[in-house]
Design an enzyme around this catalytic site. Structure first.
Site, PDB file in Angstrom:
ATOM      1  CG  HIS A 145     -69.528 -34.493  65.625  1.00 48.52           C
ATOM      2  ND1 HIS A 145     -68.645 -34.261  64.476  1.00 48.52           N
ATOM      3  CD2 HIS A 145     -69.889 -35.720  65.279  1.00 48.52           C
ATOM      4  CE1 HIS A 145     -68.737 -35.494  63.647  1.00 48.52           C
ATOM      5  NE2 HIS A 145     -69.734 -36.180  64.337  1.00 48.52           N
ATOM      6  CD  GLU A 146     -72.549 -37.770  67.623  1.00 47.79           C
ATOM      7  OE1 GLU A 146     -73.319 -38.214  66.758  1.00 47.79           O
ATOM      8  OE2 GLU A 146     -71.246 -37.904  67.219  1.00 47.79           O
ATOM      9  CG  HIS A 149     -74.142 -36.204  62.465  1.00 45.41           C
ATOM     10  ND1 HIS A 149     -73.847 -36.230  61.213  1.00 45.41           N
ATOM     11  CD2 HIS A 149     -73.295 -36.741  63.233  1.00 45.41           C
ATOM     12  CE1 HIS A 149     -72.360 -36.540  61.030  1.00 45.41           C
ATOM     13  NE2 HIS A 149     -72.227 -36.945  62.312  1.00 45.41           N
ATOM     14  CD  GLU A 208     -68.748 -38.519  61.338  1.00 50.09           C
ATOM     15  OE1 GLU A 208     -68.259 -37.864  62.352  1.00 50.09           O
ATOM     16  OE2 GLU A 208     -69.866 -38.547  61.298  1.00 50.09           O
TER      17      GLU A 208
END
Length: 279
Positions: A145-146, A149, A208
């Site tokens: 997920h990070e 980004h 997100e």
């Protein structure tokens, strides 16, 4: 130099940043999850990456000075081993990403936190690992997920969304930490406007959602169970007593996030099975 001259300089600098970086682009391929949205960029990727690298170095130096950096060799190796599997599969979304100057470190802190700065600068907090008793699959979901980004350059995109910001304030110094949740005790890093806009401003729910979807695909391609992202957020909800931690205060609710993750974890399940068979 007078106030008028300084204002002119700020405006010229801002104009230069916009001239070199402004474009509508797609930073990543759509992948199996189908993230395919054009993004408006007002500063160059190189500018944001330089700010991120400086901020990361300062944060890690501050952590080291307080003996909070990579204190547990086994724990650090575990996190880096997961990153080692995730980084190559970033090529599914952008060909240049595996060649970034990746860095992966573990910070001793009670916070439930992890982040990846632009250009591949990763930090995972021990609180996330220990309080959630996190599995490798779940940790891969967080890190994926990070990393997403960074792949999508959401920090850079936030600069383009910060309309109506006073030029002098936007180009002045700012403290990193509010966005990534870097503990104030690790030091204050003055990185200027690009850092402020790219790092400190909270992510939108759209950002997100994109990171959630890309994150499960990265985990699946690396041979980690994408459905672990669901159990992760269930754990997070229990630990947080139904409320997200401060660093997640503007993120989607647990319920809506989990519902979306169920759909996309199922979509990338064949990628996970193929990766498991290939290992």
């Amino acid at each position: 130099m007078g106030i008028g001259s300084w204002s002119s300089c700020w405006l010229l600098l801002l104009a230069g940043l916009i001239a070199t970086g402004c474009a509508t682009t797609r930073t990543t391929s759509a992948g199996r999850v189908g993230v395919d949205r054009e993004q408006t960029m007002l500063v160059s990727s190189a500018e944001v990456d330089r700010s991120a690298a400086k901020a990361y170095q300062e944060a890690m130096q501050a952590a080291q000075s307080k003996k909070l950096l990579n204190r547990d060799a086994q724990q650090t190796e575990r996190v880096r081993a997961i990153a080692k599997r995730l980084i190559p599969v970033t090529a599914a979304f952008r060909a240049d990403a595996p060649g970034w100057k990746w860095e992966v470190n573990v910070v001793s802190s009670k916070e439930l936190n992890a982040w990846c700065m632009p250009g591949g600068k990763i930090a995972v907090y021990t609180g996330l690992i220990e309080q959630l008793q996190i599995t490798d699959d779940e940790l891969a979901g967080v890190m994926g997920h990070e990393i997403a980004h960074a792949l999508r350059e959401h920090g850079r995109e936030k600069v383009g969304q910060a309309t109506g910001v006073n030029v002098a304030a936007a180009l002045g110094g700012a403290l990193i930490g509010a966005y990534f949740g870097v503990d104030a005790g690790l030091g204050q890093s003055v990185i200027g406007s690009v850092g402020d806009l790219a790092f400190m401003r909270p992510n939108s729910r759209a950002f997100e959602q994109e990171a959630d979807r890309i994150g499960v695909e990265l985990a699946a391609r690396a041979g980690y169970d994408p459905s672990a992202a669901i159990t992760l957020w269930e754990k997070m909800g229990r630990v947080a007593g139904g409320q997200p931690p401060q660093w997640l205060s503007t993120h989607p609710s647990h319920e809506s996030r989990i519902a979306d993750l169920r759909v996309y974890a199922q979509r990338v399940q064949p990628l996970y099975l193929a990766a498991r068979q290939a290992r």
